[in-house]
Motif scaffolding. Structure first.
Motif, short mmCIF file in Angstrom:
data_model
loop_
_atom_site.label_atom_id
_atom_site.label_comp_id
_atom_site.label_asym_id
_atom_site.label_seq_id
_atom_site.Cartn_x
_atom_site.Cartn_y
_atom_site.Cartn_z
N ALA A 108 35.63 31.12 41.00
CA ALA A 108 36.77 30.25 41.30
C ALA A 108 36.39 29.27 42.41
O ALA A 108 35.42 29.48 43.15
CB ALA A 108 37.96 31.10 41.73
N ASP A 109 37.18 28.21 42.53
CA ASP A 109 37.02 27.25 43.62
C ASP A 109 37.75 27.71 44.88
O ASP A 109 37.37 27.37 45.99
CB ASP A 109 37.58 25.88 43.20
CG ASP A 109 36.86 25.33 41.98
OD1 ASP A 109 35.63 25.15 42.05
OD2 ASP A 109 37.53 25.12 40.94
N ILE A 110 38.82 28.48 44.67
CA ILE A 110 39.63 29.01 45.76
C ILE A 110 39.93 30.46 45.44
O ILE A 110 40.30 30.79 44.31
CB ILE A 110 40.96 28.23 45.89
CG1 ILE A 110 40.69 26.75 46.14
CG2 ILE A 110 41.84 28.82 47.00
CD1 ILE A 110 41.87 25.86 45.80
N VAL A 111 39.80 31.34 46.44
CA VAL A 111 40.18 32.74 46.29
C VAL A 111 41.24 33.03 47.36
O VAL A 111 41.01 32.79 48.55
CB VAL A 111 38.99 33.70 46.45
CG1 VAL A 111 39.45 35.15 46.29
CG2 VAL A 111 37.90 33.37 45.45
N TYR A 112 42.38 33.53 46.91
CA TYR A 112 43.52 33.81 47.78
C TYR A 112 43.71 35.32 47.83
O TYR A 112 44.01 35.94 46.81
CB TYR A 112 44.76 33.13 47.20
CG TYR A 112 46.00 33.19 48.05
CD1 TYR A 112 46.33 32.13 48.89
CD2 TYR A 112 46.85 34.29 48.01
CE1 TYR A 112 47.48 32.16 49.66
CE2 TYR A 112 48.00 34.34 48.78
CZ TYR A 112 48.31 33.28 49.60
OH TYR A 112 49.45 33.32 50.36
N ILE A 113 43.50 35.91 49.01
CA ILE A 113 43.59 37.37 49.16
C ILE A 113 44.76 37.70 50.09
O ILE A 113 44.75 37.30 51.25
CB ILE A 113 42.27 37.95 49.72
CG1 ILE A 113 41.10 37.57 48.80
CG2 ILE A 113 42.38 39.47 49.88
CD1 ILE A 113 39.73 37.90 49.38
N ASN A 114 45.74 38.41 49.56
CA ASN A 114 46.92 38.82 50.31
C ASN A 114 46.71 40.28 50.73
O ASN A 114 46.59 41.16 49.89
CB ASN A 114 48.17 38.66 49.44
CG ASN A 114 49.45 38.70 50.24
OD1 ASN A 114 49.45 39.00 51.42
ND2 ASN A 114 50.55 38.40 49.57
#
Length: 156
Positions: A46-52
């Motif tokens: 991915a270009d962006i990885v969002y980890i919550n």
């Protein structure tokens, strides 16, 4: 941000912790889709990885760090954004991780778009400020990744 700019940009997500985190990630996913991003599986590049993140136990903290390292392995050139409770309480530790580009606290999860719009280099960007507005409320109604819909009311 114009959705045509994001055409073809891929974003992946990983959520740790409670049902509220899952719901909030669902809301963020919806916003990424509205802005023209393509959502891909966490294991895909991915270009962006969002980890919550979550920080209930030391094991949860360790799991968060392992997921961050795995994200960099799957997406070596991605912008890695870490949000949530672990980000709020351990921002300095996350800043020291080479894999992390953006750290956003519990009340800043939706600010990801402000940082993505910025032309600045991301490494070390941190926003864990607390809202002084008593009316601060992050939308908690979302279609979750598994197709279910839930409504959550955050009470503190």
């Amino acid at each position: 941000m114009n959705s045509k700019i994001n055409k073809g940009m891929k974003v992946s997500f990983y959520t740790l912790g409670c049902k509220l985190n899952t719901s909030e990630t669902g809301s963020i996913i919806e916003k990424f889709i509205e802005k023209g991003y393509q959502v891909v599986a966490f294991e895909d590049c991915a270009d962006i990885v969002y980890i919550n993140t979550c920080t209930v136990t030391s094991k949860a903290d360790s799991t968060c760090r392992n997921i961050i390292r795995r994200a960099r392995k799957y997406s070596p050139n991605a912008i890695i954004a870490v949000t949530g409770c672990y980000a709020q309480l351990s921002s300095e530790k996350l800043q020291s991780m080479l894999e992390v580009d953006i750290v956003l606290g519990t009340e800043q999860k939706e600010k990801i778009f402000d940082f993505l719009q910025s032309k600045d280099k991301f490494n070390g960007v941190v926003d864990i400020s607390r809202s002084t507005d008593d009316k601060f409320f992050l939308k908690g109604l979302s279609a979750l990744e598994d197709g279910r819909t839930r409504a959550f009311l955050k009470v503190q």
